[in-house]
Design a protein around this motif. Structure first.
Motif, short mmCIF file in Angstrom:
data_model
loop_
_atom_site.label_atom_id
_atom_site.label_comp_id
_atom_site.label_asym_id
_atom_site.label_seq_id
_atom_site.Cartn_x
_atom_site.Cartn_y
_atom_site.Cartn_z
N GLU A 21 0.83 -1.21 0.00
CA GLU A 21 0.00 0.00 0.00
C GLU A 21 0.86 1.26 0.00
O GLU A 21 0.60 2.22 -0.73
CB GLU A 21 -0.93 -0.01 1.22
N ILE A 22 1.92 1.26 0.78
CA ILE A 22 2.83 2.41 0.83
C ILE A 22 3.52 2.59 -0.52
O ILE A 22 3.71 3.71 -0.99
CB ILE A 22 3.85 2.26 1.98
N ASP A 23 3.92 1.48 -1.17
CA ASP A 23 4.52 1.56 -2.50
C ASP A 23 3.58 2.23 -3.49
O ASP A 23 3.99 3.08 -4.29
CB ASP A 23 4.90 0.18 -3.01
N LEU A 24 2.30 1.86 -3.46
CA LEU A 24 1.33 2.46 -4.36
C LEU A 24 1.15 3.96 -4.08
O LEU A 24 1.09 4.77 -5.00
CB LEU A 24 -0.02 1.75 -4.23
N MET A 25 1.11 4.31 -2.80
CA MET A 25 0.99 5.72 -2.43
C MET A 25 2.21 6.51 -2.91
O MET A 25 2.08 7.64 -3.40
CB MET A 25 0.84 5.85 -0.91
N MET A 26 3.39 5.91 -2.78
CA MET A 26 4.61 6.57 -3.21
C MET A 26 4.60 6.78 -4.73
O MET A 26 4.93 7.87 -5.21
CB MET A 26 5.84 5.74 -2.80
N GLU A 27 4.20 5.76 -5.47
CA GLU A 27 4.12 5.89 -6.93
C GLU A 27 3.14 6.98 -7.33
O GLU A 27 3.42 7.79 -8.22
CB GLU A 27 3.71 4.55 -7.55
N ASP A 28 1.97 7.00 -6.67
CA ASP A 28 0.97 8.02 -6.98
C ASP A 28 1.50 9.42 -6.68
O ASP A 28 1.28 10.36 -7.45
CB ASP A 28 -0.32 7.78 -6.18
N THR A 29 2.20 9.56 -5.56
CA THR A 29 2.75 10.86 -5.17
C THR A 29 3.79 11.35 -6.16
O THR A 29 3.79 12.52 -6.57
CB THR A 29 3.36 10.78 -3.76
N ILE A 30 4.69 10.46 -6.57
CA ILE A 30 5.73 10.83 -7.54
C ILE A 30 5.09 11.19 -8.88
O ILE A 30 5.46 12.20 -9.50
CB ILE A 30 6.77 9.70 -7.69
N ALA A 31 4.14 10.39 -9.33
CA ALA A 31 3.47 10.68 -10.60
C ALA A 31 2.75 12.02 -10.55
O ALA A 31 2.83 12.82 -11.49
CB ALA A 31 2.48 9.56 -10.94
#
Length: 76
Positions: free
Chosen positions: A11-21
């Motif tokens: 879940e944290i990985d997905l949040m990080m990807e969304d934030t960077i994008a």
């Protein structure tokens, strides 16, 4: 417990990807050089990984592939 921890990491990985994008989407041209550099680094890493996979494929030493975290992980 391990499953709960792994789910949270995912879940944290997905949040990080969304934030960077989102940061790149909203930056306009400010991050163009960073994006270009990152894309070149990813391309180079993929080319290098392809060579590693080919060498493992030809030598049939699958452990070299499995033990390389850039090529094989729990994601795969």
């Amino acid at each position: 417990m391990r499953g709960i921890a792994m789910a949270e990491v995912a879940e944290i990985d997905l949040m990080m990807e969304d934030t960077i994008a989102e940061a790149f989407r909203n930056a306009g041209t400010t991050l163009d050089n960073v994006a270009r550099t990152t894309a070149h680094q990813l391309r180079d890493a993929l080319i290098e990984s392809t060579g590693t996979v080919e060498s493992v494929n030809f030598s049939r030493q699958i452990d070299g592939l499995i033990r390389n975290p850039r090529l094989f992980s729990s994601v795969h």
